[in-house]
Enzyme design. Structure first.
Site, PDB file in Angstrom:
ATOM      1  N   ASN A 173       1.550   4.855   7.386  1.00  0.00           N
ATOM      2  CA  ASN A 173       1.288   3.510   6.811  1.00  0.00           C
ATOM      3  C   ASN A 173       2.019   2.309   7.267  1.00  0.00           C
ATOM      4  OD1 ASN A 173       0.143   1.805   4.300  1.00  0.00           O
ATOM      5  ND2 ASN A 173       2.393   1.554   4.037  1.00  0.00           N
TER       6      ASN A 173
ATOM      7  N   ASP B  10      11.024   3.722   4.335  1.00  0.00           N
ATOM      8  CA  ASP B  10      10.832   2.325   4.563  1.00  0.00           C
ATOM      9  C   ASP B  10      12.109   1.827   5.581  1.00  0.00           C
ATOM     10  OD1 ASP B  10       8.614   0.019   3.473  1.00  0.00           O
ATOM     11  OD2 ASP B  10      10.532  -0.550   4.069  1.00  0.00           O
TER      12      ASP B  10
ATOM     13  N   LEU C 128       0.774  -1.274   0.216  1.00  0.00           N
ATOM     14  CA  LEU C 128       0.021   0.134  -0.082  1.00  0.00           C
ATOM     15  C   LEU C 128       0.729   1.312  -0.117  1.00  0.00           C
ATOM     16  CD1 LEU C 128      -2.833  -1.004   2.463  1.00  0.00           C
ATOM     17  CD2 LEU C 128      -3.129  -0.435  -0.080  1.00  0.00           C
TER      18      LEU C 128
ATOM     19  N   THR D 256      -1.421  -7.478   0.175  1.00  0.00           N
ATOM     20  CA  THR D 256      -0.119  -6.929   0.859  1.00  0.00           C
ATOM     21  C   THR D 256       0.778  -8.097   1.169  1.00  0.00           C
ATOM     22  OG1 THR D 256      -0.620  -6.411   2.756  1.00  0.00           O
ATOM     23  CG2 THR D 256      -1.049  -4.441   1.283  1.00  0.00           C
TER      24      THR D 256
ATOM     25  N   ASP E 269      13.711   4.723  11.333  1.00  0.00           N
ATOM     26  CA  ASP E 269      12.682   3.953  12.203  1.00  0.00           C
ATOM     27  C   ASP E 269      11.802   5.130  12.701  1.00  0.00           C
ATOM     28  OD1 ASP E 269      11.118   2.189  13.864  1.00  0.00           O
ATOM     29  OD2 ASP E 269      12.874   1.732  15.047  1.00  0.00           O
TER      30      ASP E 269
ATOM     31  N   TYR F  60      -2.379  -6.532  16.727  1.00  0.00           N
ATOM     32  CA  TYR F  60      -2.668  -5.969  15.458  1.00  0.00           C
ATOM     33  C   TYR F  60      -4.095  -5.196  15.757  1.00  0.00           C
ATOM     34  CZ  TYR F  60      -3.494  -4.859  10.554  1.00  0.00           C
ATOM     35  OH  TYR F  60      -3.846  -4.305   9.434  1.00  0.00           O
TER      36      TYR F  60
ATOM     37  N   LYS G 298      -4.489  -1.017  15.872  1.00  0.00           N
ATOM     38  CA  LYS G 298      -5.179  -0.347  14.648  1.00  0.00           C
ATOM     39  C   LYS G 298      -6.472   0.437  15.502  1.00  0.00           C
ATOM     40  CE  LYS G 298      -2.939  -1.285  10.956  1.00  0.00           C
ATOM     41  NZ  LYS G 298      -2.038  -0.116  10.369  1.00  0.00           N
TER      42      LYS G 298
END
Length: 301
Positions: free
Chosen positions: A100, A38, A19, A205, A73, A171, A175
């Site tokens: 993201n 990244d 994404l 992904t 990071d 997770y 989120k």
């Protein structure tokens, strides 16, 4: 015709693949200068062998756009600060932040190690908070200096954060926290010209093609509903000036579908105007539940 993001500087975290990569390319196609962040880690957050952000920068430049890689990071204060500094030092401004970055360490709750909980919450939730904090500090300073920005932040939640997902307690919790962070940031930063929204995307992904393999497989022909590129147009619009007035909202996006998500709100209620007994409270709760909506089902249940 002017492109939607002409002249804007956009930072995208976790933009080396999936994404994030799709978002970076889409912003560049609309005229933005892009900082491609990244860390280059594996699916579980362990260090990788290559720097995927450099490949995305090469793609953008090959198409005639402007981009620079950042390998820090963003779940550390130093990394998040350097991310904002990279945009300012390279392009002289910052207009949009897309949070993201993330990875998975899935386990059923009773088998989930504390380290796996901490690692996932760290990269998703802290990895949203710190870039947001440092970008917001810059925009607050700009606003106080009389240069009110048309700034945008797009956070990345998930259906797991809205409904829960079996085997993904770490997770899902992270989120869900991102949604709460989005609502608070939208309220606090509005005075400085900053809009903050979140998306809950469904796309193919590295994180989803294993967990939801049956639904993520690319079709042999026709519309590929799970292609990450389907999510990016909404992200670009939310990160651009035409989205003026839209803040503190959560959008679910999948394939060709966009849904405005409506979260916790008051449902059926009862007020005794005095203290309930436990039996009365239980009877009343059951009656209220019978009048309310049935909640969405947890993924995988």
């Amino acid at each position: 015709m002017s492109r939607m993001c002409e002249g804007r500087v956009v930072v995208v975290t976790g933009a080396g693949r999936g994404l994030g990569r799709a978002h970076a390319l889409a912003f560049a196609a609309e005229g933005a200068k892009v900082v491609v962040n990244d860390l280059g880690v594996g699916l579980d957050g362990t260090p990788g062998a290559d720097g995927p952000s450099l490949h995305v920068v090469e793609e953008i430049r090959a198409a005639g756009g402007e981009a620079i890689a950042h390998g820090g990071d963003v779940a550390t204060s130093a990394g998040a600060a350097s991310l904002v500094a990279t945009a300012l030092d390279t392009y002289g401004r910052l207009d949009t932040l897309v949070n993201n970055a993330g990875f998975l360490r899935d386990r059923m709750l009773v088998n989930l190690d504390e380290d796996d909980w901490d690692a996932v919450v760290r990269v998703h939730l802290k990895g949203h908070f710190l870039p947001l904090k440092h970008a917001a500090a810059h925009w607050r300073a700009e606003a106080k200096a009389g240069r009110a920005p048309a700034a945008r932040i797009v956070n990345t939640s998930s259906g797991a954060g809205l409904l829960g997902s079996v085997g993904q307690s770490n997770y899902s919790a992270a989120k869900a926290g991102i949604v709460g962070l989005t609502l608070v940031a939208a309220a606090e930063l509005a005075r400085y010209g900053v809009q903050v929204n979140a998306i809950a995307p469904a796309a193919r992904t590295r994180m989803t093609e294993r967990t939801f393999a049956d639904t993520m497989t690319a079709p042999d022909s026709g519309f590929d509903a799970m292609a990450p590129e389907n999510v990016s147009p909404l992200v670009v619009w939310l990160g651009a000036e035409p989205s003026a007035g839209v803040t503190g909202r959560v959008f679910e996006t999948e394939g060709g579908r966009i849904t405005v998500m409506e979260g916790w709100r008051a449902g059926p209620t009862a007020d005794k105007e005095a203290r309930w007994t436990p039996e009365e409270a239980g009877d009343t709760a059951l009656k209220l539940l019978g009048r309310g909506e049935v909640p969405g089902r947890v993924y995988g249940a």
